[in-house]
Enzyme design. Structure first.
Site, short mmCIF file in Angstrom:
data_model
loop_
_atom_site.label_atom_id
_atom_site.label_comp_id
_atom_site.label_asym_id
_atom_site.label_seq_id
_atom_site.Cartn_x
_atom_site.Cartn_y
_atom_site.Cartn_z
CD GLU A 180 -3.04 -1.15 2.17
OE1 GLU A 180 -2.86 -0.51 3.21
OE2 GLU A 180 -4.10 -1.76 1.92
CD GLU A 227 -3.81 -6.25 2.35
OE1 GLU A 227 -4.66 -5.60 3.00
OE2 GLU A 227 -2.60 -6.03 2.41
C1 BGP Z 1 -4.47 -3.16 4.77
C2 BGP Z 1 -3.13 -3.64 5.22
C3 BGP Z 1 -3.13 -4.89 6.00
C4 BGP Z 1 -4.39 -5.14 6.78
C5 BGP Z 1 -5.67 -4.67 6.18
C6 BGP Z 1 -6.85 -4.62 7.11
O1 BGP Z 1 -4.48 -1.79 4.71
O2 BGP Z 1 -2.25 -3.82 4.14
O3 BGP Z 1 -1.94 -4.97 6.71
O4 BGP Z 1 -4.31 -5.37 8.08
O5 BGP Z 1 -5.53 -3.41 5.61
O6 BGP Z 1 -6.73 -3.53 7.97
P1 BGP Z 1 -6.98 -3.67 9.52
O7 BGP Z 1 -6.07 -4.74 9.99
O8 BGP Z 1 -6.68 -2.36 10.12
O9 BGP Z 1 -8.41 -4.06 9.64
#
Ligand code: BGP
Length: 487
Positions: A192, A385
């Site tokens: 990201e 993701e």
């Molecule tokens: C993205 C990241 C991840 C992840 C996901 C969910 O932005 O790359 O590392 O964790 O989001 O976010 P969160 O864990 O804050 O729910």
């Protein structure tokens, strides 16, 4: 190209799997020579709707360094994947994973970030993981930098704000490409890379004493250094292991104008450009023109070395990976209050439902995004993701009935298939957090994404036992049928 037929389904070698990050799952934060990382000085959120990851100052770092427990710092303990990796990869294999996305903790390989020699124990750990994956025919997909770096580089040179970090990084990447040549086919440089609103988490640079404008300046400068480092890594990778593919990674949020009023449409266009700036640089190999105006009007000046443009031009990526969770609405009349790398509009969309964390669920937005990215870049896309953070309930007989998660994923998979029929070249799908892990934004354990439940609470209590949720068996069927059986 005109053809009188369309692809009706997912390609044969589609990379189905799950995605994780070292700092959210490994634990073992001070074992086998590993150095302290930036992620391990971030406190857990007091309010789950606020991201504590953005709240770091030199002072909070000092406090964290004097506290050698993991009580307030859940990313130090993760889910202890470090000692459970065999069991966990076996469970992934049982689901039929074709790919497992993970990140390497830079500080396991170079504890201080600027060490001359790598830490052999750290290198070995990832050897074991990759070997374990290959035993089951799982392809590792490796992020080189996922929201962490050796803390020493923050203390010494304020992280990515310093140009020196580029050289530290290229030493690290060269070490990885040489060591894992032939074992890793898919690499990604920065997770990201556009999430500069995340400040410290993304850049390892502390900027709490600065005005909003100075923060913008520092963050864009830091990201410029990441662009150069990423491009150099792409070149190294191609040279050292020509069979490997290396991509960039974007936090993609689809945005819509709030109304058809052209001022909203234009505000949305700008928002979109500011999001796509990052992939424009990494895929097309140059800064897009619209950023010149944006930088000028916002008093941002990027300090570039004469060779930077050439490096960026040469180091363009092989594929574009992105995360997709939600969409948002842009309202031209709303003035952003906080620093906004202008990444995210946070307007509400009355047509969409939200998750418990206020993320607006929009499967069709994924199809729209896939079409837009494909039209703009014409290189393979990879959804690395996607998923629903939710509160799960473990029943007394150790089951989790997570139909809500299945529904979320099913709807997104349907839209990916639509995009493939639209002609999009999509190479894979790795859902976020196939096993419950620590949240990136809030460091909670109770924001769960997994097909596998991990018995641990927000305070770190629990047996760490792993249990298969209903979604585990569902995803198994999805993969076995190559996305045909979504029932
Ligand atoms: C993205 C990241 C991840 C992840 C996901 C969910 O932005 O790359 O590392 O964790 O989001 O976010 P969160 O864990 O804050 O729910």
């Amino acid at each position: 190209m005109y053809k009188n037929e369309i692809p009706m389904t997912f390609p044969k070698n589609f990379l189905w799997g799950g995605a994780t990050a070292a700092n959210q799952m490994e634990g073992a934060w001070n074992e086998d020579g590993k150095g302290l990382t930036t992620a391990e000085v971030v406190k857990k959120s007091q309010n789950p709707l606020e991201m504590s990851a953005n709240d770091v100052s030199m002072n909070t770092i000092k406090v964290a360094m004097s506290d050698m427990t993991d009580k307030m710092y859940p990313k130090r303990r993760g889910i202890d994947f470090y000692h459970h990796y065999q069991e966990d990869i076996k469970l992934f294999a049982e689901m039929g994973f074709k790919a497992f996305r993970l990140s390497i903790a830079w500080a396991r390989i170079f504890p201080n970030g600027d060490d001359k020699e790598p830490n052999e124990a750290g290198l070995k750990f990832y050897d074991h993981i990759f070997d374990e994956c290959h035993r089951y025919g799982i392809e590792p997909v490796v992020t080189i930098s996922h929201y962490e770096m050796p803390l020493n580089l923050t203390l010494k040179q304020n992280g990515w704000f310093s140009r020196k970090t580029i050289a530290n990084f290229t030493h690290y990447t060269e070490t990885l490409f040489k060591r894992y040549q032939g074992k890793v086919k898919y690499w990604m440089t920065f997770n990201e890379i556009n999430a500069i609103t995340g400040g410290f988490t993304a850049t390892g640079s502390v900027d709490d004493q600065l005005s909003l404008n100075q923060q913008s300046q520092l963050r864009y400068q830091a990201v410029h250094h990441q662009f150069v480092a990423s491009a150099l890594a792409v070149e190294q990778c191609h040279k050292i292991d020509p069979k490997a593919k290396i991509g960039c990674m974007l936090a993609r949020m689809e945005t819509y104008p709030k109304t058809p009023n052209p001022i909203d449409v234009r505000a949305n266009q700008l928002q979109d450009q500011l999001n796509l700036f990052f992939t424009d640089v990494q895929v097309r190999g140059e800064y897009p023109e619209f950023m010149n105006r944006y930088f000028l009007e916002n008093n941002i000046k990027i300090d570039m070395d004469p060779e930077d443009e050439k490096i960026i031009k040469h180091g363009v990526v092989d594929y574009l990976a992105f995360s997709y969770y939600m969409s948002s609405v842009v309202d031209a009349t709303q003035k952003p209050e906080k620093f906004n790398g202008e990444l995210l509009g946070d307007g509400k969309n009355p047509y969409l439902e939200t998750s418990d964390w206020g993320w607006q669920i929009d499967p069709i937005g994924l199809r729209i995004t896939l079409n837009e990215l494909w039209d703009r870049y014409r290189i393979p896309l990879f959804v690395v993701e996607n998923g629903l953070g939710a509160k799960d309930k473990l029943t007394s007989d150790h089951k989790v009935h997570d139909q809500y998660r299945i529904d979320y994923l099913k709807k997104h998979i349907i839209q990916m298939k639509e995009a493939i029929k639209d002609g999009v070249n999509l190479m894979g799908y790795t859902t976020w957090g196939p096993i419950d892990l620590i949240s990136a934004g809030t460091s909670e354990m109770s924001k769960r994404y997994g097909f596998i439940y991990v018995d641990q609470d927000d305070e770190g209590n629990g047996s760490l036992k792993r249990y298969r949720k209903d979604s585990f068996y569902w995803y198994q069927k999805v993969i076995a049928s190559n996305g045909e059986d979504l029932s």
